[in-house]
Design a protein around this motif. Structure first.
Motif, mmCIF file in Angstrom:
data_model
loop_
_atom_site.group_PDB
_atom_site.id
_atom_site.type_symbol
_atom_site.label_atom_id
_atom_site.label_comp_id
_atom_site.label_asym_id
_atom_site.label_seq_id
_atom_site.Cartn_x
_atom_site.Cartn_y
_atom_site.Cartn_z
ATOM 1 N N THR A 1 0.537 -5.336 8.809
ATOM 2 C CA THR A 1 1.027 -5.514 7.676
ATOM 3 C C THR A 1 -0.371 -5.809 6.821
ATOM 4 O O THR A 1 -1.687 -5.706 7.001
ATOM 5 N N LYS A 2 -0.316 -5.876 5.576
ATOM 6 C CA LYS A 2 -1.451 -5.866 4.318
ATOM 7 C C LYS A 2 -2.164 -7.169 4.605
ATOM 8 O O LYS A 2 -1.920 -8.157 5.243
ATOM 9 N N LEU A 3 -3.197 -7.158 3.762
ATOM 10 C CA LEU A 3 -4.108 -8.356 3.890
ATOM 11 C C LEU A 3 -3.419 -9.548 3.415
ATOM 12 O O LEU A 3 -3.656 -10.687 3.892
ATOM 13 N N PHE A 4 -2.755 -9.633 2.161
ATOM 14 C CA PHE A 4 -2.242 -10.929 1.655
ATOM 15 C C PHE A 4 -0.763 -10.848 1.709
ATOM 16 O O PHE A 4 -0.247 -11.607 0.696
ATOM 17 N N CYS A 5 0.130 -9.954 2.024
ATOM 18 C CA CYS A 5 1.455 -9.895 1.941
ATOM 19 C C CYS A 5 2.115 -9.312 3.291
ATOM 20 O O CYS A 5 1.210 -8.661 4.086
ATOM 21 N N GLY A 6 3.435 -9.237 3.190
ATOM 22 C CA GLY A 6 4.108 -8.834 4.505
ATOM 23 C C GLY A 6 4.553 -7.418 4.281
ATOM 24 O O GLY A 6 4.987 -6.954 5.321
ATOM 25 N N CYS A 7 4.026 -6.654 3.311
ATOM 26 C CA CYS A 7 4.094 -5.135 3.112
ATOM 27 C C CYS A 7 3.568 -4.397 4.532
ATOM 28 O O CYS A 7 2.651 -4.852 4.767
ATOM 29 N N SER A 8 4.281 -3.309 4.835
ATOM 30 C CA SER A 8 3.616 -2.503 5.937
ATOM 31 C C SER A 8 2.353 -2.047 5.442
ATOM 32 O O SER A 8 2.008 -1.415 4.505
ATOM 33 N N ILE B 1 5.936 1.080 -1.117
ATOM 34 C CA ILE B 1 5.421 0.054 -0.073
ATOM 35 C C ILE B 1 4.889 -1.204 -0.792
ATOM 36 O O ILE B 1 3.682 -1.182 -0.679
ATOM 37 N N VAL B 2 5.521 -1.772 -1.540
ATOM 38 C CA VAL B 2 5.077 -2.665 -2.475
ATOM 39 C C VAL B 2 5.858 -3.941 -2.547
ATOM 40 O O VAL B 2 6.855 -3.768 -2.644
ATOM 41 N N CYS B 3 5.213 -5.016 -3.245
ATOM 42 C CA CYS B 3 5.887 -6.417 -3.386
ATOM 43 C C CYS B 3 5.178 -6.736 -4.468
ATOM 44 O O CYS B 3 4.248 -6.430 -5.123
ATOM 45 N N PRO B 4 5.881 -8.199 -5.020
ATOM 46 C CA PRO B 4 5.042 -8.958 -6.234
ATOM 47 C C PRO B 4 3.569 -9.107 -5.859
ATOM 48 O O PRO B 4 2.847 -9.047 -6.967
ATOM 49 N N VAL B 5 3.077 -9.277 -4.663
ATOM 50 C CA VAL B 5 1.857 -9.671 -4.159
ATOM 51 C C VAL B 5 0.983 -8.411 -4.517
ATOM 52 O O VAL B 5 -0.074 -8.543 -4.994
ATOM 53 N N CYS B 6 1.504 -7.216 -4.127
ATOM 54 C CA CYS B 6 0.781 -6.052 -4.220
ATOM 55 C C CYS B 6 0.683 -5.813 -5.656
ATOM 56 O O CYS B 6 -0.576 -5.264 -6.079
ATOM 57 N N PHE B 7 1.632 -6.027 -6.398
ATOM 58 C CA PHE B 7 1.497 -5.676 -7.764
ATOM 59 C C PHE B 7 0.905 -6.721 -8.559
ATOM 60 O O PHE B 7 0.377 -6.516 -9.755
#
Ligand SMILES: [Zn+2]
Length: 491
Positions: free
Chosen positions: A27-34, A45-51
């Motif tokens: 997963t990414k550094l600060f969220c659960g996205c792949s 492959i995004v979520c509110p944290v990525c954005f």
């Protein structure tokens, strides 16, 4: 290929800021996205944290810290006991929250690790390059341009990459040539791959910025060198550009330049921003991280074999020359390929010879990495066995190797389809030798007087058999026939 300036640019100093994605993380550094974002539709492959949407909170990926600490240990760095993240503020479309979560070594900040070393081969010398710091940060999104950055009518942005864990490594400005820079990156890649945290075969997985200064000039930074294949080109261009300015007694401006891969030139991106322009401050959404001695010890216990140890093992266990071992281990995939081949066929020297000469040349010419090619240990070994068994000649081996690399076809299948089996029957070869002699009467006469002319006849025979003749037998038959003719002619 562009001409590279020679190695002894004593007046050049290069420092690198390398960004390596920790591609083995799930997963990414600060969220659960792949973290496997490649090949997906943009912005999926995004979520509110990525954005960086309001209210979204980052949570640190513990495995990323483990991988980073492991890398720092492998580079002889001192790992910090307590660290925290900083916000690096800037406005750019690849970063919608207007700051990047990174680390900082001022204002009470400490990076994850400091003070390491990396040894590179510089000519015949082993050279120590100091790593001033190693830290963790998030990758921004990816900007996509049509053609070159300054001509593109638009910019597209893909946030799939945003939040991917990046390991940033900064070297002291101790490199003296573009070639040393490339060697350092290759070495680093091999170390990170041996640690199992990184796959350098993935596009854009290792990128770097370089600062470069020539005596009498000023420091220029080159951004966005997207692969270590490009680094030598970018730096070589920049050295030439600066040398040219200095020769004309023009000032080299302190600025940041962009490497345009397509046109192979550097372009002014912006005049150099200062650190304070980023308004660094501690990231309030993340707590300080304590890295305990116990955590470090546990990592040390499970450190895998690193390149230097593997090179030593290759020379001792497989009895191959140090040079061969270094070349093979410089690329983990290549070293793995070698070991898998040796497991199938216990003649390390022979396997290494084929890999070091024909296979590497073929990969280089086609700009392929071993894992991108269709060559497998099974196929390489099958080819060597066909030569051992005298089914094909070594020459035919050399000829079919590029075909195996590009098609993945089995060697046996290729030689059967193309009728490349060695002609080792005396009867068949004698007939062909007769034909060759008839067609080259002058050469035959020359050969009777001068041994050197025999080579020509052997060459003609090989041509007539498309390289399939058993070379030893063919030579023998030609010599026999010449002796016979000599005897006939003498009174
Ligand atoms: Zn996310």
């Amino acid at each position: 290929m562009t001409e590279m300036p020679n190695d002894n640019c004593n007046e050049t100093l290069i420092g690198l800021e390398i960004h390596a994605q920790l591609t083995s993380l799930k997963t990414k550094l600060f969220c659960g996205c792949s973290s496997n974002y490649r090949g997906h539709n943009p912005n999926t492959i995004v979520c509110p944290v990525c954005f960086g949407l309001p209210g979204a909170l980052p949570v640190l990926n513990k495995k990323a810290v483990e991988f980073a600490v492991m890398s720092a240990i492998a580079l002889d760095c001192k790992v910090s006991e307590r660290m925290f993240f900083f916000r690096k503020n800037y406005y750019y479309p690849d970063m919608p929250k207007n700051f990047q979560i990174s680390q900082y070594d001022y204002a009470g900040g400490v990076p994850l690790a400091v003070g390491g070393n990396l040894f590179i081969e510089a000519g015949r010398r082993r050279k120590k390059v100091r790593i001033s710091r190693v830290h963790l940060e998030e990758d921004p999104g990816r900007l996509v341009h049509l053609g070159s950055i300054d001509k593109s009518p638009y910019t597209l942005v893909d946030y799939n990459r945003s939040g991917i864990a990046l390991l940033e490594l900064v070297t002291d400005p101790e490199l003296k040539s573009p070639k040393e820079a490339r060697i350092l990156l290759q070495k680093l890649r091999s170390i990170l791959e041996h640690l199992g945290v990184f796959d350098g075969g993935l596009e854009g997985a290792m990128r770097c910025d370089a600062n470069i200064s020539l005596v009498g000039g000023t420091r220029v930074e080159i951004k966005n060198i997207s692969s270590f294949k490009e680094v030598e080109r970018a730096l070589s261009f920049e050295i030439m550009r600066q040398k040219d300015l200095l020769q004309k007694e023009l000032a080299v401006k302190r600025e940041t330049r962009h490497w345009d891969e397509t046109r192979r030139i550097t372009l002014t991106l912006r005049t150099k921003e200062e650190e304070h322009d980023y308004r660094y401050f501690p990231e309030p959404d993340l707590v300080p991280i304590l890295i305990t001695k116990d955590f470090i010890e546990k990592i040390k216990e499970k450190m895998p074999e690193l390149p230097e140890a593997r090179i030593r093992r290759f020379t001792v266990t497989y009895n191959i020359p140090n040079y061969d071992a270094k070349v093979l281990v410089s690329d983990k995939a290549l070293a793995d390929f070698f070991e898998r081949s040796v497991k199938l066929y216990n003649n390390p020297k022979k396997v290494s010879n084929w890999m070091m000469s024909d296979l590497l040349r073929c990969l280089y010419e086609n700009n392929l990495e071993i894992q991108e090619s269709k060559m497998t240990p099974e196929n390489l070994v099958e080819m060597i066995r066909l030569i051992d068994g005298e089914v094909i000649s070594g020459k035919i081996g050399k000829r079919i190797l590029p075909e195996i690399v590009s098609t993945g076809q089995r060697p046996l299948q290729i030689i059967e389809e193309k009728d490349l089996v060695k002609i080792a029957s005396r009867e068949a070869l004698e007939k062909i030798v007769d034909r060759v002699f008839k067609a080259n009467l002058k050469a035959v006469n020359d050969a009777l007087l001068d041994e050197k002319a025999v080579h020509f006849l052997v060459g003609q025979l090989m041509k007539a058999t498309k390289g399939k003749a058993d070379p030893q037998l063919a030579n023998k038959i030609i010599m026999e026939k010449l002796e016979f003719l000599k005897a006939e002619k003498s009174p």
